[in-house]
Design an enzyme around this catalytic site. Sequence first.
Site, PDB file in Angstrom:
ATOM      1  N   HIS A  20       0.852  -1.194   0.000  1.00  0.00           N
ATOM      2  CA  HIS A  20       0.000   0.000   0.000  1.00  0.00           C
ATOM      3  C   HIS A  20       0.885   1.240   0.000  1.00  0.00           C
ATOM      4  O   HIS A  20       1.930   1.265   0.623  1.00  0.00           O
ATOM      5  CB  HIS A  20      -0.886   0.020   1.262  1.00  0.00           C
ATOM      6  CG  HIS A  20      -2.066   0.922   1.118  1.00  0.00           C
ATOM      7  ND1 HIS A  20      -1.991   2.265   1.340  1.00  0.00           N
ATOM      8  CD2 HIS A  20      -3.343   0.667   0.723  1.00  0.00           C
ATOM      9  CE1 HIS A  20      -3.184   2.812   1.119  1.00  0.00           C
ATOM     10  NE2 HIS A  20      -4.016   1.870   0.748  1.00  0.00           N
TER      11      HIS A  20
ATOM     12  N   ASP B 230      -7.915  -5.322  -0.083  1.00  0.00           N
ATOM     13  CA  ASP B 230      -8.398  -6.212  -1.150  1.00  0.00           C
ATOM     14  C   ASP B 230      -8.047  -7.674  -0.922  1.00  0.00           C
ATOM     15  O   ASP B 230      -8.516  -8.543  -1.650  1.00  0.00           O
ATOM     16  CB  ASP B 230      -7.809  -5.745  -2.488  1.00  0.00           C
ATOM     17  CG  ASP B 230      -8.381  -4.405  -2.892  1.00  0.00           C
ATOM     18  OD1 ASP B 230      -7.599  -3.450  -3.093  1.00  0.00           O
ATOM     19  OD2 ASP B 230      -9.618  -4.290  -2.966  1.00  0.00           O
TER      20      ASP B 230
HETATM   21  C1  SDX Z   1      -6.240  -0.052  -2.967  1.00  0.00           C
HETATM   22  O1  SDX Z   1      -4.414   4.479  -2.109  1.00  0.00           O
HETATM   23  C2  SDX Z   1      -5.397   3.865  -1.472  1.00  0.00           C
HETATM   24  O2  SDX Z   1      -5.808   4.257  -0.400  1.00  0.00           O
HETATM   25  C3  SDX Z   1      -5.966   2.661  -2.218  1.00  0.00           C
HETATM   26  C4  SDX Z   1      -6.963   1.811  -1.440  1.00  0.00           C
HETATM   27  C5  SDX Z   1      -8.246   2.576  -1.168  1.00  0.00           C
HETATM   28  O3  SDX Z   1      -8.932   2.228  -0.198  1.00  0.00           O
HETATM   29  O4  SDX Z   1      -8.609   3.444  -2.005  1.00  0.00           O
HETATM   30  O5  SDX Z   1      -6.396   1.407  -0.210  1.00  0.00           O
HETATM   31  C6  SDX Z   1      -7.379   0.578  -2.228  1.00  0.00           C
HETATM   32  O6  SDX Z   1      -6.034   0.268  -4.104  1.00  0.00           O
HETATM   33  C7  SDX Z   1      -5.364  -1.038  -2.249  1.00  0.00           C
HETATM   34  C8  SDX Z   1      -4.156  -1.523  -3.134  1.00  0.00           C
HETATM   35  C9  SDX Z   1      -4.665  -2.660  -4.060  1.00  0.00           C
HETATM   36  N1  SDX Z   1      -3.618  -3.020  -5.030  1.00  0.00           N
HETATM   37  C10 SDX Z   1      -2.957  -4.188  -4.960  1.00  0.00           C
HETATM   38  O7  SDX Z   1      -3.124  -5.027  -4.077  1.00  0.00           O
HETATM   39  C11 SDX Z   1      -1.985  -4.422  -6.114  1.00  0.00           C
HETATM   40  C12 SDX Z   1      -0.649  -4.980  -5.578  1.00  0.00           C
HETATM   41  N2  SDX Z   1       0.017  -3.891  -4.837  1.00  0.00           N
HETATM   42  C13 SDX Z   1       0.909  -3.055  -5.556  1.00  0.00           C
HETATM   43  O8  SDX Z   1       0.894  -3.023  -6.905  1.00  0.00           O
HETATM   44  C14 SDX Z   1       1.436  -1.847  -4.793  1.00  0.00           C
HETATM   45  O9  SDX Z   1       1.776  -2.267  -3.537  1.00  0.00           O
HETATM   46  C15 SDX Z   1       0.533  -0.643  -4.703  1.00  0.00           C
HETATM   47  C16 SDX Z   1      -0.006  -0.244  -6.028  1.00  0.00           C
HETATM   48  C17 SDX Z   1      -0.609  -0.908  -3.783  1.00  0.00           C
HETATM   49  C18 SDX Z   1       1.361   0.512  -4.117  1.00  0.00           C
HETATM   50  O10 SDX Z   1       2.285   0.867  -5.064  1.00  0.00           O
HETATM   51  P1  SDX Z   1       3.460   1.907  -4.738  1.00  0.00           P
HETATM   52  O11 SDX Z   1       3.203   2.647  -3.485  1.00  0.00           O
HETATM   53  O12 SDX Z   1       3.736   2.676  -5.986  1.00  0.00           O
HETATM   54  O13 SDX Z   1       4.664   0.947  -4.396  1.00  0.00           O
HETATM   55  P2  SDX Z   1       5.692   0.417  -5.468  1.00  0.00           P
HETATM   56  O14 SDX Z   1       4.963  -0.216  -6.603  1.00  0.00           O
HETATM   57  O15 SDX Z   1       6.677   1.499  -5.742  1.00  0.00           O
HETATM   58  O16 SDX Z   1       6.387  -0.763  -4.624  1.00  0.00           O
HETATM   59  C19 SDX Z   1       7.471  -0.488  -3.746  1.00  0.00           C
HETATM   60  C20 SDX Z   1       8.302  -1.762  -3.795  1.00  0.00           C
HETATM   61  C21 SDX Z   1       8.747  -2.130  -5.218  1.00  0.00           C
HETATM   62  O17 SDX Z   1       9.928  -2.898  -5.107  1.00  0.00           O
HETATM   63  P3  SDX Z   1      11.360  -2.094  -5.306  1.00  0.00           P
HETATM   64  O18 SDX Z   1      11.312  -1.423  -6.657  1.00  0.00           O
HETATM   65  O19 SDX Z   1      11.455  -1.110  -4.150  1.00  0.00           O
HETATM   66  O20 SDX Z   1      12.406  -3.186  -5.228  1.00  0.00           O
HETATM   67  O21 SDX Z   1       7.533  -2.884  -3.350  1.00  0.00           O
HETATM   68  C22 SDX Z   1       7.353  -3.809  -4.419  1.00  0.00           C
HETATM   69  C23 SDX Z   1       7.668  -3.066  -5.684  1.00  0.00           C
HETATM   70  O22 SDX Z   1       8.130  -3.969  -6.676  1.00  0.00           O
HETATM   71  N3  SDX Z   1       5.952  -4.220  -4.355  1.00  0.00           N
HETATM   72  C24 SDX Z   1       5.532  -5.473  -4.534  1.00  0.00           C
HETATM   73  C25 SDX Z   1       4.147  -5.416  -4.333  1.00  0.00           C
HETATM   74  N4  SDX Z   1       3.771  -4.151  -4.063  1.00  0.00           N
HETATM   75  C26 SDX Z   1       4.896  -3.415  -4.073  1.00  0.00           C
HETATM   76  N5  SDX Z   1       6.187  -6.618  -4.819  1.00  0.00           N
HETATM   77  C27 SDX Z   1       5.412  -7.734  -4.917  1.00  0.00           C
HETATM   78  N6  SDX Z   1       4.088  -7.768  -4.736  1.00  0.00           N
HETATM   79  C28 SDX Z   1       3.409  -6.630  -4.452  1.00  0.00           C
HETATM   80  N7  SDX Z   1       2.091  -6.637  -4.275  1.00  0.00           N
END
Ligand code: SDX
Length: 425
Positions: free
Chosen positions: A302, A359
């Site tokens: 998140h 989720d």
């Molecule tokens: C919602 O914003 C809100 O409030 C949203 C929400 C709401 O109520 O409105 O809470 C609802 O959208 C919840 C999120 C649902 N999405 C997912 O579950 C999809 C999987 N999660 C990700 O794609 C990610 O964690 C996000 C989109 C939720 C957050 O993305 P960020 O903040 O841009 O983080 P990032 O992609 O830059 O990740 C940081 C690091 C990265 O690795 P590095 O480049 O630092 O090595 O963490 C890794 C990412 O690769 N990473 C993951 C991961 N999520 C982040 N690696 C594996 N699996 C994951 N799920």
Amino acid sequence: MDDTAKLILNGQEYLLPVIVGSENEVGVDISRLRSDSGAITLDSGYANTGACISDITFIDGEKGILRYRGYPIEQLAEKARFPEVAYLLIFGELPTATQLDSFRQDLTYHSMIHEDMKKFFEGFRHTAHPMAILSAMVTSMSSYYPEIDEEDEYRNIVRLLAKTKTIAAYAYKKAIGQPFVYPKNSLSYCSNFLHMMFSVPAEPYEVDPVLEDALNVLLILHADHEQNCSTSTVRMVGSSQANLYASIAAGICALWGPLHGGANQKVIEMLTMIQDDGGDLKKYVDKAKDKDDGFRLFGFGHRVYKNFDPRATILRKAAASVLDRLGVDDPLLDIARQLEEIALKDEYFVQRNLYPNVDFYSGIIYRAMGIPTDMFTVMFALGRLPGWVAHWKELRDDPKGRINRPRQIYTGSTERNFVPLDQRG
Ligand code: SDX
């Protein structure tokens, strides 16, 4: 706390006002930065940028705190009903008994959609994703309910909340080829939705209170979440003074993405894939860690919560109790729990503060309720409606409100002359 921040740029000092919120969040106000210094800031994904000041919802990502108008989500999920929470978010205070009765009555009596709108469903293929139908139908509501004057705002808010659940149920009936079921005025908001989803003319349908209570908690937990992607979209579109329906339809489209509200559908698809592939959890955790693999653990991570998502904590417990009370034994719940256990001990996830988000467990409950996977994001949208409306209303009520228009840093070609077609390579 300093009331100004100092920026030194090209040897020039600029003092920037500092504002502190009611929960001691600190913001550096850069409203005059470009006019004073010619420079702008750059913040991809807006991770460090406040788009507005707001009184609606507070999140503390480090402490796992979520409050709607100051009320902790744990108390609202346990003690409130969704119409009460919708009223709180939109109008700022918990309703009195009289206010709640009147609001509930308005929500009930506006549940039907115009008979002509039913014809729109004939144009959709039965395979149309219900989010496509929802966004199209909500936009089209503006053609039935134009916003002429101030009084229309309340009526249009109620129409949106009341009719969108009907549209959602009709999208489901369209997909399964069953006749639309009209809303019943004797039913609560949640029961009416379940009635329209699962009643069939051939036999009477009684709403199971377990399902009604589960839906109530799910809608409350999804009701708002400050400046997330879809809510920021609603504020962006609303800032141009677009009508309520157009602004909310834009939010529905933003929510659809798999990184946002579409994640609940992807979680179930991911858990099913793991199950079908023999349940090798370590394989999928390793894939999620492998940058070249492109696989992500949906339902994890998140932008704000760098600890647990309080909604996931509530839903983890709710999933167990709802499945137990329904007598449903879903192997995906065991897979989800094992996945959570492995990930939370894994350095990659711990280092990146990747915890289950809202989720991760919600889809397991929707499944147990008999709601199909491609309706999950529609369920998220139904919950988020009052939050979107509250933010749209907050920006519309702001006398100093301006159209949102971010700047950019251009990195393309510098000036060059047009090349006639016969002189190009
Ligand atoms: C919602 O914003 C809100 O409030 C949203 C929400 C709401 O109520 O409105 O809470 C609802 O959208 C919840 C999120 C649902 N999405 C997912 O579950 C999809 C999987 N999660 C990700 O794609 C990610 O964690 C996000 C989109 C939720 C957050 O993305 P960020 O903040 O841009 O983080 P990032 O992609 O830059 O990740 C940081 C690091 C990265 O690795 P590095 O480049 O630092 O090595 O963490 C890794 C990412 O690769 N990473 C993951 C991961 N999520 C982040 N690696 C594996 N699996 C994951 N799920």
